[in-house]
Design an enzyme around this catalytic site. Structure first.
Site, PDB file in Angstrom:
ATOM      1  N   GLU A  56     -39.764  95.990  13.798  1.00  0.00           N
ATOM      2  CA  GLU A  56     -40.426  97.074  12.775  1.00  0.00           C
ATOM      3  C   GLU A  56     -41.823  97.362  13.280  1.00  0.00           C
ATOM      4  O   GLU A  56     -42.393  98.498  13.328  1.00  0.00           O
ATOM      5  CB  GLU A  56     -40.449  96.293  11.285  1.00  0.00           C
ATOM      6  CG  GLU A  56     -41.476  97.126  10.345  1.00  0.00           C
ATOM      7  CD  GLU A  56     -41.282  96.898   8.966  1.00  0.00           C
ATOM      8  OE1 GLU A  56     -40.486  95.685   8.436  1.00  0.00           O
ATOM      9  OE2 GLU A  56     -42.381  97.177   8.280  1.00  0.00           O
TER      10      GLU A  56
ATOM     11  N   GLU B 110     -31.755  92.127   2.771  1.00  0.00           N
ATOM     12  CA  GLU B 110     -32.210  91.048   2.940  1.00  0.00           C
ATOM     13  C   GLU B 110     -31.949  90.077   1.731  1.00  0.00           C
ATOM     14  O   GLU B 110     -31.827  88.942   2.042  1.00  0.00           O
ATOM     15  CB  GLU B 110     -33.768  91.437   2.780  1.00  0.00           C
ATOM     16  CG  GLU B 110     -34.475  92.051   3.985  1.00  0.00           C
ATOM     17  CD  GLU B 110     -35.909  92.602   3.531  1.00  0.00           C
ATOM     18  OE1 GLU B 110     -36.053  93.564   2.671  1.00  0.00           O
ATOM     19  OE2 GLU B 110     -36.893  92.074   4.298  1.00  0.00           O
TER      20      GLU B 110
ATOM     21  N   ARG C 204     -45.739  89.482   0.172  1.00  0.00           N
ATOM     22  CA  ARG C 204     -44.214  89.375  -0.449  1.00  0.00           C
ATOM     23  C   ARG C 204     -44.024  88.093  -0.589  1.00  0.00           C
ATOM     24  O   ARG C 204     -43.403  87.609  -1.710  1.00  0.00           O
ATOM     25  CB  ARG C 204     -43.323  89.993   0.652  1.00  0.00           C
ATOM     26  CG  ARG C 204     -41.940  90.217  -0.221  1.00  0.00           C
ATOM     27  CD  ARG C 204     -40.999  90.983   0.684  1.00  0.00           C
ATOM     28  NE  ARG C 204     -40.693  92.449   0.414  1.00  0.00           N
ATOM     29  CZ  ARG C 204     -40.206  93.019  -0.431  1.00  0.00           C
ATOM     30  NH1 ARG C 204     -39.681  92.390  -1.280  1.00  0.00           N
ATOM     31  NH2 ARG C 204     -40.045  94.363  -0.654  1.00  0.00           N
TER      32      ARG C 204
END
Ligand code: MTE
Ligand code: HPA
Ligand code: MOS
Length: 753
Positions: free
Chosen positions: A229, A709, A307
């Site tokens: 990423e 995920e 997160r």
């Protein structure tokens, strides 16, 4: 919905699919290799490149001095140079880039470079970083209710500590790129990246040119898992700097050792918790402090830390919550995104807290879990109100469909009979929020061409990395246009066709890009409907495109798709469309740490059964039985594959994969001989996946929920199932929350006094 095979399957099994390293090289192509820091922290006193430079075949050795733009690649925080200047902060930090006529020569040259570093103290753990005040940024904290006052009303208060280690991505295809000079100083880069726009933007910044001069193309990745990423970018930038200077094509594919040493991994977390329960075992209050081992630069750590907070209560409603996360700066390679993006680290802590509470109260963990499952209209600590909650539905469905009561009886009987082998069972519920937690990232575009023979080309910002997003995009186009899948082709992901993309991440790629494909196809169908209605002399409203034909009032006509396209071309109707989609309803206010960050949540429950060999400390995962909320899966084969892969990856993280750095910041688990990933023998002997029947969610593409995920976190169940088996053998065993639960630790637990 009619499901299809992954469109890459034939190419993959025949070895015909193209990856970066398969692109035929141009004449004059040069090869790069990185010279990286041998020390984890210090000041560079001297570097001698003379021998390395004079080696025959070495074209140039690039350092920060050769950069025409900015020596800066930090995405969220500008704290990371492309090449070190005076200081080094981790072993593996790039210092120079050797470009030569072959990779072998570049490597030989690297060995001839000598460096003197004035060493400084090295920090490798988050705890030590916190003690020394070494942080990436300010801590973040979410609060709901009041934990301090509610603890005083709790019957049970339990405190504890947890550790979860990092995880190597081990994508089969290592990091790499191929950069080629075009005319007028333009550069085309083929990169193995999840974020083509990040590569484009960072290359432009470091080269000191505009983004439009840089074209990034991604064919597909041999796996990314979050590791590409952000961390696919530096290699592409290095190659581009060399192309800018030498005007020759430069290829740079990292070998496995370089990749393992220089790239970051999943973040290790050290955490402390305090959980309070009522007499009736209702969780009243939960406090947790997360110490994230961020490594030497921010990379994506702040977003990952966020997160962790979002998922700190996993699938439970807790009325009083205080969570805080510190991104701790250490002298390790910057840790980065990894499937779950900090969520798994958060969930491991609440599951540990519940396990410890259950042990101290003397009840089954499952009882506390079940009593506290998230219900409709419950509030998350970040302010979002849970709706269309399928948590209890998943849990109950898992219990009933897999007859967990009977499983538990069988396990008890087995444990009664056997002394050497003990079995354990666990329940692992999951609740995972879908959307980039950073609201502005939640948008995507698609560009669709209908060619005049009726065939269709689809471009989006989605990167194919094995998760089969291209197959899903093809399904969306084929269903919406009413044509067979063979008429649709997925193009490579290219920044000149689809610009300003968010990375392929957050499991949201099919939703975001799929909705854009859907919009573009609907616009095209609207135009073609006008053409068909003229041809058939009927109202637009009665026309439908289906099975490559035009239907009127559900009746097939003799008018073909091709004929309508041909007529549209004749009438000068636009056969291309570009559409943009931005997720509605989401927002988040970081000043208050409240909002509605997720379009929806994905739910599920896994029941894991393991057998521990109490002589050897080894174990087998007998079965994982999952009820999963797919919404209305648009491709159950692909989605089941994602569940199985993610589950095994999660089990690997929790049980086998042990990242190890020594106190000098040197990676000891630097090869597959010292880093154990799950193989077919360590995968569960059976995996059952039962789709939960639900209506799906309107924000999910064709109501098919994101799947990439969430199932990784089912793997956390393996930790607690093994722990239960260990307890069966050794009643003196004191619960520890120290992942991975390697056979070594199991053996110690089996025989501790
Ligand atoms: N599946 C395969 N085969 N390879 C991968 O690299 N990455 C995972 C997941 N599944 C990955 C994968 C991660 S980390 C994410 S965020 C999602 O796929 C991204 O793709 P999606 O948004 O299309 O689900
Ligand atoms: N998930 C995955 N990747 C991301 C996110 C996220 O929420 N935000 C930024 N990159
Ligand atoms: Mo996935 S960790 O969001 O690339």
């Amino acid at each position: 919905m009619k499901t299809i095979k992954n469109i890459d399957s034939f190419g993959h099994v025949r070895g015909e699919s193209l990856f970066v390293d398969d692109i035929p090289t141009l004449q004059g192509t040069l090869y790069g290799v990185t010279f990286d820091s041998p020390k984890a922290h210090g000041t560079i006193k001297n570097i001698d490149y003379s021998k390395a430079e004079s080696l025959e075949g070495v074209v140039k050795i690039f350092t920060y001095k050769d950069i025409l733009g900015e020596n800066q690649i930090g995405g969220i925080i500008p704290d990371e140079p492309l090449w070190a200047e005076d200081e080094v902060h981790f072993i593996g930090q790039p210092i120079a880039f050797i470009v030569a006529t072959s990779e072998a020569i570049a490597k030989k040259s690297r060995a001839l470079i000598t460096i003197e570093i004035d060493e400084k103290p090295v920090i490798t753990t988050a705890k030590e970083a916190k003690e020394k005040g070494s942080f990436i940024n300010a801590p973040r904290s979410f609060k709901l209710g009041n934990t301090t006052s509610s603890f005083s009303n709790c019957e049970y208060i339990i405190e504890g500590e947890t550790f979860s280690n990092g995880q190597e991505h081990l994508y089969l295809e290592t990091q790499g790129c191929y950069a080629v000079p075009m005319e007028n100083g333009n550069i085309k880069i083929t990169s193995s990246t999840q974020g083509p726009t990040s590569v484009q933007k960072t290359v432009a910044k470091v080269l000191g040119v505009s983004m439009h001069k840089i074209e990034v193309d991604v064919i597909r990745l041999g796996g990314g898992f979050g590791g590409k990423e952000d961390q696919a970018t530096p290699w592409a930038v290095m190659a581009a700097v060399a192309v800018q200077n030498l005007k020759k094509p430069v290829k740079y594919i990292l070998n496995r050792h370089d990749d393992l040493r220089m790239t970051g991994k999943r973040h290790p977390y050290e955490s402390t918790f305090k959980i309070g329960l009522s007499k009736e075992y209702k969780i009243q209050a939960f406090e947790v402090e997360f110490l994230q081992n961020s490594g030497a630069a921010a990379d994506l750590s702040p977003a990952i830390a966020e997160r962790t907070l979002f998922h700190a209560t996993n699938s439970y409603f807790i009325p009083n919550v205080t969570t805080i996360v510190h991104s701790c700066k250490t002298n390790l390679p910057p840790n980065t995104a990894f499937r779950g993006f900090g969520g798994p680290q958060g969930m491991f802590v609440i599951e540990s807290a519940i396990a410890k509470a259950a042990e101290e109260i003397g009840i089954d963990k499952k009882e506390i879990q079940e009593l506290n499952l998230l219900q409709e209209n419950d509030e998350f600590s970040y302010g979002q109100i849970a709706t269309q909650v399928e948590m209890e539905n998943c849990w109950t469905s898992a219990k009933n469909n897999f007859n967990s009561a009977k499983l538990e009886e069988e396990i008890a009987a087995f444990n009664n009979k056997n002394t050497q082998y003990k079995k354990g069972l666990s329940f692992m519920p999951i609740t995972f929020g879908i959307s980039f937690t950073n609201t502005p990232m939640n948008h995507a575009r698609a560009l669709i061409h209908i060619y005049q023979d009726g065939s269709v080309g689809v471009s989006t910002g989605a990167v194919e990395m094995g998760q089969s997003v291209n197959t899903k995009m093809l399904q969306v186009a084929s269903v919406t246009l009413g044509i067979s899948t063979t008429k649709v082709k997925l193009e490579t992901t290219n920044t000149t066709r689809v610009a300003n993309t968010s990375p392929t991440a957050a499991s949201a790629t099919a939703d975001l890009n799929g909705k854009a494909v859907l919009k573009a196809c609907n616009s095209l169908i609207d135009r073609l409907t006008t053409v068909a209605s003229t041809l058939l002399a009927v109202d637009k409203g009665v026309i439908q495109f289906k099975n490559d034909m035009v239907y009127v009032n559900q009746q097939q006509t003799s008018l073909t798709w091709e004929k309508v396209v041909e007529q549209a071309m004749f009438e000068r109707v636009a056969l291309s469309e570009n559409a943009h989609y931005a997720t509605p309803i989401i927002h988040f206010d970081k000043t208050k740490e409240k909002g509605h960050p997720f379009a929806y949540h994905v739910y599920g429950t896994a029941i894991t059964v393991v057998t521990v060999d109490c002589l050897r400390g080894t174990y087998e995962i007998d079965a994982v039985k999952i009820v999963h909320d797919f919404g209305k899966s648009m491709n159950i084969g692909i989605d089941t594959g994602q569940i199985e892969g993610a589950l095994v990856q999660g089990i690997g993280w929790m049980t086998l994969e042990e990242i190890s750095y020594n106190e000098h910041g040197q990676l000891l688990s630097n090869a597959l001989s010292t880093y154990k990933v799950p193989d077919v023998f360590s995968a569960p002997k059976t995996i059952e996946v039962l789709p939960l029947e639900t209506l799906g969610n309107e924000h999910a593409i064709l109501k098919s929920k994101a799947v990439g995920e969430p199932p990784l976190m089912y793997g956390i169940g393996a930790y607690f199932a093994i722990q239960n088996a260990v307890k069966e053998f050794n009643p003196n065993y004191q619960l520890k929350f120290d992942a991975p639960f390697t056979p070594e630790k199991v053996l110690m637990g089996l025989y501790e006094e």
